[in-house]
Design a protein around this motif. Structure first.
Motif, PDB file in Angstrom:
ATOM      1  N   VAL A 250     -21.985  36.645 -48.745  1.00  0.00           N
ATOM      2  CA  VAL A 250     -22.277  35.208 -48.778  1.00  0.00           C
ATOM      3  C   VAL A 250     -21.915  34.550 -47.447  1.00  0.00           C
ATOM      4  N   SER A 251     -20.798  34.938 -46.870  1.00  0.00           N
ATOM      5  CA  SER A 251     -20.394  34.370 -45.577  1.00  0.00           C
ATOM      6  C   SER A 251     -21.426  34.659 -44.495  1.00  0.00           C
ATOM      7  N   THR A 252     -21.912  35.887 -44.478  1.00  0.00           N
ATOM      8  CA  THR A 252     -22.933  36.272 -43.498  1.00  0.00           C
ATOM      9  C   THR A 252     -24.231  35.521 -43.741  1.00  0.00           C
ATOM     10  N   LEU A 253     -24.634  35.449 -44.996  1.00  0.00           N
ATOM     11  CA  LEU A 253     -25.867  34.740 -45.350  1.00  0.00           C
ATOM     12  C   LEU A 253     -25.801  33.265 -44.956  1.00  0.00           C
ATOM     13  N   LEU A 254     -24.703  32.607 -45.284  1.00  0.00           N
ATOM     14  CA  LEU A 254     -24.608  31.171 -44.993  1.00  0.00           C
ATOM     15  C   LEU A 254     -24.415  30.894 -43.506  1.00  0.00           C
ATOM     16  N   THR A 255     -23.890  31.861 -42.768  1.00  0.00           N
ATOM     17  CA  THR A 255     -23.852  31.729 -41.311  1.00  0.00           C
ATOM     18  C   THR A 255     -25.271  31.618 -40.784  1.00  0.00           C
ATOM     19  N   ASP A 256     -26.159  32.453 -41.311  1.00  0.00           N
ATOM     20  CA  ASP A 256     -27.563  32.433 -40.889  1.00  0.00           C
ATOM     21  C   ASP A 256     -28.291  31.175 -41.363  1.00  0.00           C
ATOM     22  N   LEU A 257     -28.053  30.768 -42.592  1.00  0.00           N
ATOM     23  CA  LEU A 257     -28.790  29.640 -43.170  1.00  0.00           C
ATOM     24  C   LEU A 257     -28.326  28.267 -42.682  1.00  0.00           C
ATOM     25  N   SER A 258     -27.110  28.182 -42.161  1.00  0.00           N
ATOM     26  CA  SER A 258     -26.549  26.872 -41.808  1.00  0.00           C
ATOM     27  C   SER A 258     -26.932  26.380 -40.412  1.00  0.00           C
ATOM     28  N   ASN A 259     -27.784  27.101 -39.719  1.00  0.00           N
ATOM     29  CA  ASN A 259     -28.248  26.681 -38.386  1.00  0.00           C
ATOM     30  C   ASN A 259     -27.103  26.375 -37.416  1.00  0.00           C
TER      31      ASN A 259
ATOM     32  N   LYS B   3     -21.098  32.491 -63.931  1.00  0.00           N
ATOM     33  CA  LYS B   3     -22.340  32.685 -64.676  1.00  0.00           C
ATOM     34  C   LYS B   3     -23.453  31.885 -64.019  1.00  0.00           C
ATOM     35  N   ASN B   4     -24.680  32.024 -64.533  1.00  0.00           N
ATOM     36  CA  ASN B   4     -25.804  31.249 -64.000  1.00  0.00           C
ATOM     37  C   ASN B   4     -25.449  29.767 -63.991  1.00  0.00           C
ATOM     38  N   GLY B   5     -25.673  29.128 -62.863  1.00  0.00           N
ATOM     39  CA  GLY B   5     -25.413  27.703 -62.741  1.00  0.00           C
ATOM     40  C   GLY B   5     -24.013  27.353 -62.276  1.00  0.00           C
ATOM     41  N   SER B   6     -23.147  28.345 -62.106  1.00  0.00           N
ATOM     42  CA  SER B   6     -21.798  28.060 -61.614  1.00  0.00           C
ATOM     43  C   SER B   6     -21.877  27.440 -60.232  1.00  0.00           C
ATOM     44  N   LYS B   7     -20.942  26.537 -59.958  1.00  0.00           N
ATOM     45  CA  LYS B   7     -20.895  25.873 -58.652  1.00  0.00           C
ATOM     46  C   LYS B   7     -19.665  26.373 -57.918  1.00  0.00           C
ATOM     47  N   LEU B   8     -19.920  27.001 -56.774  1.00  0.00           N
ATOM     48  CA  LEU B   8     -18.850  27.553 -55.943  1.00  0.00           C
ATOM     49  C   LEU B   8     -18.799  26.808 -54.628  1.00  0.00           C
ATOM     50  N   MET B   9     -17.706  27.004 -53.898  1.00  0.00           N
ATOM     51  CA  MET B   9     -17.569  26.393 -52.577  1.00  0.00           C
ATOM     52  C   MET B   9     -17.002  27.440 -51.636  1.00  0.00           C
ATOM     53  N   LEU B  10     -17.594  27.541 -50.455  1.00  0.00           N
ATOM     54  CA  LEU B  10     -17.132  28.470 -49.429  1.00  0.00           C
ATOM     55  C   LEU B  10     -16.386  27.682 -48.369  1.00  0.00           C
ATOM     56  N   ILE B  11     -15.092  27.991 -48.227  1.00  0.00           N
ATOM     57  CA  ILE B  11     -14.272  27.287 -47.227  1.00  0.00           C
ATOM     58  C   ILE B  11     -13.531  28.290 -46.365  1.00  0.00           C
TER      59      ILE B  11
ATOM     60  N   ASN C  14     -23.986  25.527 -38.087  1.00  0.00           N
ATOM     61  CA  ASN C  14     -22.926  24.626 -38.559  1.00  0.00           C
ATOM     62  C   ASN C  14     -21.735  25.372 -39.136  1.00  0.00           C
ATOM     63  N   PHE C  15     -21.915  26.637 -39.456  1.00  0.00           N
ATOM     64  CA  PHE C  15     -20.847  27.453 -40.023  1.00  0.00           C
ATOM     65  C   PHE C  15     -20.914  28.826 -39.386  1.00  0.00           C
ATOM     66  N   LYS C  16     -19.754  29.369 -39.024  1.00  0.00           N
ATOM     67  CA  LYS C  16     -19.695  30.722 -38.487  1.00  0.00           C
ATOM     68  C   LYS C  16     -18.611  31.481 -39.231  1.00  0.00           C
ATOM     69  N   ALA C  17     -18.990  32.586 -39.869  1.00  0.00           N
ATOM     70  CA  ALA C  17     -18.031  33.409 -40.608  1.00  0.00           C
ATOM     71  C   ALA C  17     -16.984  33.975 -39.657  1.00  0.00           C
ATOM     72  N   MET C  18     -15.718  33.839 -40.027  1.00  0.00           N
ATOM     73  CA  MET C  18     -14.618  34.322 -39.193  1.00  0.00           C
ATOM     74  C   MET C  18     -13.812  35.417 -39.877  1.00  0.00           C
ATOM     75  N   GLY C  19     -14.095  35.664 -41.152  1.00  0.00           N
ATOM     76  CA  GLY C  19     -13.347  36.679 -41.888  1.00  0.00           C
ATOM     77  C   GLY C  19     -12.198  36.126 -42.699  1.00  0.00           C
ATOM     78  N   SER C  20     -11.943  34.833 -42.595  1.00  0.00           N
ATOM     79  CA  SER C  20     -10.842  34.227 -43.350  1.00  0.00           C
ATOM     80  C   SER C  20     -11.347  33.263 -44.427  1.00  0.00           C
ATOM     81  N   GLU C  21     -12.626  33.344 -44.757  1.00  0.00           N
ATOM     82  CA  GLU C  21     -13.222  32.443 -45.730  1.00  0.00           C
ATOM     83  C   GLU C  21     -12.738  32.784 -47.148  1.00  0.00           C
ATOM     84  N   VAL C  22     -12.813  31.798 -48.020  1.00  0.00           N
ATOM     85  CA  VAL C  22     -12.522  32.005 -49.437  1.00  0.00           C
ATOM     86  C   VAL C  22     -13.616  31.335 -50.258  1.00  0.00           C
ATOM     87  N   LEU C  23     -13.881  31.904 -51.417  1.00  0.00           N
ATOM     88  CA  LEU C  23     -14.787  31.290 -52.376  1.00  0.00           C
ATOM     89  C   LEU C  23     -13.941  30.714 -53.499  1.00  0.00           C
TER      90      LEU C  23
END
Length: 83
Positions: free
Chosen positions: A34-43, A75-83, A45-54
């Motif tokens: 997810v960290s790698t994917l969101l690094t790519d999708l965020s244009n 489960k389906n529809g769960s809302k998570l946050m990557l910080i 604005n976010f760069k994975a550093m290896g210290s992220e948490v969900l």
């Protein structure tokens, strides 16, 4: 492969993304993917550093990376946050 569709909020980009995650994978593997994917999708604005948490976006509880996704109550529809 069993997957669930979750919404992941990325505060660094002030965006939410819908992502399929595999239920049988360890959360540590999912976090890396997810960290790698969101690094790519965020244009840049976010760069994975290896210290992220969900965490749960509603409660703020950080998920244990040593457990499979299926055992964390995600489960389906769960809302998570990557910080």
């Amino acid at each position: 492969m069993n997957k669930v569709l979750v919404e992941i909020f990325l505060p660094a980009a002030d965006q939410s993304y819908d992502v399929y995650i595999p239920l049988e994978s360890q959360m540590s593997e999912v976090l890396t993917l997810v960290s790698t994917l969101l690094t790519d999708l965020s244009n840049g604005n976010f760069k994975a550093m290896g210290s992220e948490v969900l965490c749960d976006a509603e409660t703020g509880i950080i998920f244990n990376i040593n457990m499979p996704v299926a055992e964390l109550g995600i489960k389906n529809g769960s809302k998570l946050m990557l910080i």
